[in-house]
Design a protein around this motif. Structure first.
Motif, PDB file in Angstrom:
ATOM      1  N   ILE A  87      -5.398  36.992   4.730  1.00 43.22           N
ATOM      2  CA  ILE A  87      -5.642  36.648   6.139  1.00 43.22           C
ATOM      3  C   ILE A  87      -5.085  37.747   7.047  1.00 43.22           C
ATOM      4  CG2 ILE A  87      -5.076  34.988   7.957  1.00 43.22           C
ATOM      5  CD1 ILE A  87      -5.071  32.811   5.854  1.00 43.22           C
ATOM      6  N   PHE A  88      -3.937  38.291   6.671  1.00 38.17           N
ATOM      7  CA  PHE A  88      -3.319  39.301   7.518  1.00 38.17           C
ATOM      8  C   PHE A  88      -3.909  40.687   7.254  1.00 38.17           C
ATOM      9  CE2 PHE A  88      -0.271  35.864   7.064  1.00 38.17           C
ATOM     10  CZ  PHE A  88       0.040  35.609   8.399  1.00 38.17           C
ATOM     11  N   SER A  89      -4.024  41.056   6.001  1.00 38.43           N
ATOM     12  CA  SER A  89      -4.577  42.382   5.712  1.00 38.43           C
ATOM     13  C   SER A  89      -5.051  42.416   4.261  1.00 38.43           C
ATOM     14  CB  SER A  89      -3.530  43.491   5.949  1.00 38.43           C
ATOM     15  OG  SER A  89      -2.456  43.320   5.049  1.00 38.43           O
ATOM     16  N   LEU A  90      -5.993  43.292   4.019  1.00 38.98           N
ATOM     17  CA  LEU A  90      -6.487  43.458   2.660  1.00 38.98           C
ATOM     18  C   LEU A  90      -5.433  44.111   1.783  1.00 38.98           C
ATOM     19  CD1 LEU A  90      -8.866  43.220   0.710  1.00 38.98           C
ATOM     20  CD2 LEU A  90      -9.633  45.482   1.511  1.00 38.98           C
ATOM     21  N   LEU A  91      -4.623  44.973   2.380  1.00 40.49           N
ATOM     22  CA  LEU A  91      -3.573  45.621   1.617  1.00 40.49           C
ATOM     23  C   LEU A  91      -2.547  44.610   1.126  1.00 40.49           C
ATOM     24  CD1 LEU A  91      -2.308  48.231   0.579  1.00 40.49           C
ATOM     25  CD2 LEU A  91      -1.118  48.442   2.801  1.00 40.49           C
ATOM     26  N   GLY A  92      -2.226  43.618   1.940  1.00 43.26           N
ATOM     27  CA  GLY A  92      -1.267  42.589   1.532  1.00 43.26           C
ATOM     28  C   GLY A  92      -1.793  41.780   0.359  1.00 43.26           C
ATOM     29  N   ALA A  93      -3.089  41.482   0.402  1.00 43.29           N
ATOM     30  CA  ALA A  93      -3.679  40.739  -0.713  1.00 43.29           C
ATOM     31  C   ALA A  93      -3.640  41.562  -1.991  1.00 43.29           C
ATOM     32  CB  ALA A  93      -5.114  40.349  -0.367  1.00 43.29           C
ATOM     33  N   LEU A  94      -3.894  42.870  -1.860  1.00 45.57           N
ATOM     34  CA  LEU A  94      -3.847  43.730  -3.034  1.00 45.57           C
ATOM     35  C   LEU A  94      -2.433  43.799  -3.587  1.00 45.57           C
ATOM     36  CD1 LEU A  94      -5.365  45.655  -4.893  1.00 45.57           C
ATOM     37  CD2 LEU A  94      -4.853  47.511  -3.261  1.00 45.57           C
ATOM     38  N   VAL A  95      -1.454  43.841  -2.702  1.00 45.26           N
ATOM     39  CA  VAL A  95      -0.060  43.887  -3.167  1.00 45.26           C
ATOM     40  C   VAL A  95       0.307  42.604  -3.916  1.00 45.26           C
ATOM     41  CG1 VAL A  95       2.338  43.926  -2.381  1.00 45.26           C
ATOM     42  CG2 VAL A  95       0.678  45.511  -1.399  1.00 45.26           C
ATOM     43  N   VAL A  96      -0.158  41.457  -3.414  1.00 42.08           N
ATOM     44  CA  VAL A  96       0.138  40.179  -4.095  1.00 42.08           C
ATOM     45  C   VAL A  96      -0.491  40.159  -5.487  1.00 42.08           C
ATOM     46  CG1 VAL A  96      -0.295  37.700  -4.017  1.00 42.08           C
ATOM     47  CG2 VAL A  96       0.458  38.893  -1.966  1.00 42.08           C
ATOM     48  N   GLY A  97      -1.699  40.649  -5.607  1.00 44.70           N
ATOM     49  CA  GLY A  97      -2.348  40.684  -6.906  1.00 44.70           C
ATOM     50  C   GLY A  97      -1.619  41.573  -7.892  1.00 44.70           C
ATOM     51  N   VAL A  98      -1.183  42.747  -7.419  1.00 45.13           N
ATOM     52  CA  VAL A  98      -0.468  43.669  -8.307  1.00 45.13           C
ATOM     53  C   VAL A  98       0.865  43.065  -8.735  1.00 45.13           C
ATOM     54  CG1 VAL A  98       0.663  45.919  -8.412  1.00 45.13           C
ATOM     55  CG2 VAL A  98      -1.597  45.711  -7.367  1.00 45.13           C
ATOM     56  N   VAL A  99       1.535  42.402  -7.830  1.00 42.88           N
ATOM     57  CA  VAL A  99       2.821  41.783  -8.173  1.00 42.88           C
ATOM     58  C   VAL A  99       2.632  40.700  -9.233  1.00 42.88           C
ATOM     59  CG1 VAL A  99       4.690  40.362  -7.276  1.00 42.88           C
ATOM     60  CG2 VAL A  99       3.928  42.349  -5.991  1.00 42.88           C
ATOM     61  N   ALA A 100       1.588  39.915  -9.116  1.00 39.11           N
ATOM     62  CA  ALA A 100       1.340  38.859 -10.106  1.00 39.11           C
ATOM     63  C   ALA A 100       1.064  39.447 -11.486  1.00 39.11           C
ATOM     64  CB  ALA A 100       0.176  37.989  -9.641  1.00 39.11           C
ATOM     65  N   VAL A 101       0.262  40.495 -11.543  1.00 37.77           N
ATOM     66  CA  VAL A 101      -0.050  41.105 -12.832  1.00 37.77           C
ATOM     67  C   VAL A 101       1.201  41.720 -13.447  1.00 37.77           C
ATOM     68  CG1 VAL A 101      -1.354  42.948 -13.946  1.00 37.77           C
ATOM     69  CG2 VAL A 101      -2.451  41.498 -12.223  1.00 37.77           C
ATOM     70  N   VAL A 102       1.992  42.413 -12.633  1.00 33.90           N
ATOM     71  CA  VAL A 102       3.214  43.035 -13.154  1.00 33.90           C
ATOM     72  C   VAL A 102       4.182  41.974 -13.669  1.00 33.90           C
ATOM     73  CG1 VAL A 102       5.263  44.355 -12.497  1.00 33.90           C
ATOM     74  CG2 VAL A 102       3.010  45.096 -11.747  1.00 33.90           C
ATOM     75  N   LEU A 103       4.250  40.856 -12.968  1.00 35.23           N
ATOM     76  CA  LEU A 103       5.145  39.784 -13.405  1.00 35.23           C
ATOM     77  C   LEU A 103       4.723  39.221 -14.765  1.00 35.23           C
ATOM     78  CD1 LEU A 103       7.567  38.004 -12.706  1.00 35.23           C
ATOM     79  CD2 LEU A 103       5.975  36.448 -11.534  1.00 35.23           C
ATOM     80  N   VAL A 104       3.429  39.020 -14.941  1.00 37.33           N
ATOM     81  CA  VAL A 104       2.935  38.488 -16.223  1.00 37.33           C
ATOM     82  C   VAL A 104       3.206  39.489 -17.347  1.00 37.33           C
ATOM     83  CG1 VAL A 104       0.858  37.839 -17.484  1.00 37.33           C
ATOM     84  CG2 VAL A 104       1.217  37.003 -15.155  1.00 37.33           C
ATOM     85  N   VAL A 105       2.959  40.772 -17.092  1.00 38.82           N
ATOM     86  CA  VAL A 105       3.172  41.779 -18.133  1.00 38.82           C
ATOM     87  C   VAL A 105       4.655  41.895 -18.471  1.00 38.82           C
ATOM     88  CG1 VAL A 105       2.988  44.244 -18.657  1.00 38.82           C
ATOM     89  CG2 VAL A 105       1.095  43.052 -17.528  1.00 38.82           C
ATOM     90  N   ALA A 106       5.510  41.806 -17.457  1.00 34.67           N
ATOM     91  CA  ALA A 106       6.949  41.919 -17.713  1.00 34.67           C
ATOM     92  C   ALA A 106       7.445  40.756 -18.563  1.00 34.67           C
ATOM     93  CB  ALA A 106       7.695  41.980 -16.385  1.00 34.67           C
TER      94      ALA A 106
END
Length: 443
Positions: free
Chosen positions: A321-340
């Motif tokens: 809702i705020f920015s496309l970059l913020g959504a991309l950051v949330v997605g990357v954080v979720a993937v990194v968390l699962v891999v970790a």
């Protein structure tokens, strides 16, 4: 009347001595009559002459009797047939016919009670008579075959993931309660074999219900005959119904055999017995309780995965809702968390492979249950059921093709690999091979 008077005369005088007998015979006054002097009889002096005729002559030759030889009697004992005569089977008694009574006219405003359901007549073409099958109780009522052991092994990664989730939750509890939580969860697997808990899981997890009395009238005679052939006590299992418009049956938990109402109403007795025998094969092989036990211990990991996905989707939508970059950051954080987490706990990586392994084991267990039903004498009936499945599948594909513009819709490779049931053609071919091998061995 007066009595007569008798004269007074003296009584008569009776002589006291016998009178003297005369010694001289009395003289006849004219002299004694003299009898005429008759001449003495003349007797013949010669013997009478008898006829001198010769006696009759009998025929000299003796009568000739037949000289035929006497009849020859057999000297050896007669040979009796060695075949056993057919046993006489008395005709079955005629069914009792109740006396015909005139129909009763119900009173105004009252409806007559419904007629009680009649028990079904089993198909005589299939041998499901308990008197001809194995009616003693088998020493092995249930067990664990190779597919059950494989299923438990492939469920081990899910169990470890659930243990990790329970351990993380226990960190928020004080010292005595955290260990208690872990111990209670590990011991909770025994509830799978608790019959009241099984009924709760079957009702709310599998969407099943206990069979009605009218449904048991159809199910129980067939079920008792199937269990008699298998040497299993019929009271060890509960018959449940699934309100679904498809021919299907389920071996749920450890003591529940479920069948759809559509199958109960449409299948002949022999085919319904074959379906029940297939589900009994799942129970005897331990497939049902192993599946439920794996599902039970994987539930914390499944719940944690659903919560994580829901939280990730909500965070992604809020960030977008705020920015496309913020959504991309949330997605990357979720993937990194699962891999970790996966790298820190390697069994999580196996979770990506175990669904395909469990599906392969499930297909194998279905084929084994088919063979167990065939061993009880239901091979032909099972093949008939699968041919009905083929007709239903062809109709479904035709409807899907019309809705898709005439193009045939076939399941993809991934869908086939994740299927827990083999395709119908494979099941028919396996049963036909088993039937041919059994016929060859019988000869």
């Amino acid at each position: 009347m007066t009595e007569p008077t008798y004269p007074d005369a003296p009584p008569p005088q009776y002589p006291t001595s016998p009178p003297p007998y005369p010694t001289v015979p009395p003289q006849h006054p004219h002299g004694a009559p003299q009898p005429p002097a008759a001449a003495p009889p003349q007797y013949p002096t010669t013997a009478p002459e008898y006829p001198t005729a010769a006696p009759p002559q009998y025929p000299a030759p003796a009568p000739q009797y037949p000289t035929a030889p006497p009849p020859q009697y057999p000297t050896a004992a007669p040979q009796h047939p060695t075949t056993v005569p057919p046993q006489y089977a008395p005709p079955p008694p005629p069914p009792h016919q109740p006396p015909q009574q005139p129909p009763r006219v119900p009173a105004q405003g009252f409806a007559p009670p419904p007629a009680p359901p009649q028990p079904p007549v089993l198909d005589p073409t299939v041998d499901i008579d308990p008197h001809t099958g194995r009616i003693h109780m088998a020493a092995r009522q249930r067990g664990a075959d190779a597919t059950t052991i494989g299923q438990l092994l492939f469920q081990l990664p899910h169990f470890l993931c659930s243990l990790l989730v329970v351990t993380l939750v226990s960190l928020f509890l004080p010292e005595p309660l955290n260990w208690l939580l872990i111990g209670v969860w590990v011991a909770s697997g025994a509830l799978v074999f608790h019959r009241p808990t099984e009924k709760l899981l079957a009702r709310y997890l599998f969407r099943m219900r206990p069979a009605l009395h009218s449904e048991l009238t159809r199910l129980e005679p067939i079920w008792h005959q199937v269990t008699a052939k298998a040497g299993v006590s019929p009271e060890s299992y509960d018959l449940w119904i699934e309100d679904h418009k498809a021919i299907n049956a389920t071996a749920a938990a450890g003591h529940i055999v479920g069948v759809t109402r559509y199958a109960l109403e449409t299948l002949p007795d022999a085919q319904l017995a074959a379906v029940l025998a297939h589900e009994l094969g799942h129970h005897r092989g331990g497939h049902a309780w192993a599946t439920l036990l794996g599902y039970w211990y994987s539930m914390p990991a499944r719940i944690a995965w659903v919560v994580f996905r829901f939280a990730a989707v909500i965070a992604f939508q809020i960030a977008s809702i705020f920015s496309l970059l913020g959504a991309l950051v949330v997605g990357v954080v979720a993937v990194v968390l699962v891999v970790a987490v996966a790298l820190s706990f390697p069994p999580l990586l196996l979770v990506l492979v175990t669904p395909y392994l469990l599906a392969a084991v499930g297909r194998r267990s279905e084929l084994r249950a088919d063979i167990q039903a065939a061993e009880l004498g239901f091979a032909d009936a099972m093949i008939e059921v699968f041919h009905g499945f083929l007709r239903d599948e062809e109709q479904a594909l035709a409807i899907a093709a019309r809705e898709n513009g005439g193009r045939a819709v076939r399941p993809g490779l991934g869908q086939r690999l994740l299927s827990t049931h083999p395709d119908t053609h494979t099941r028919i071919r396996r049963l036909e091979d088993w039937r041919a091998a059994a016929a060859t061995g019988a000869r």
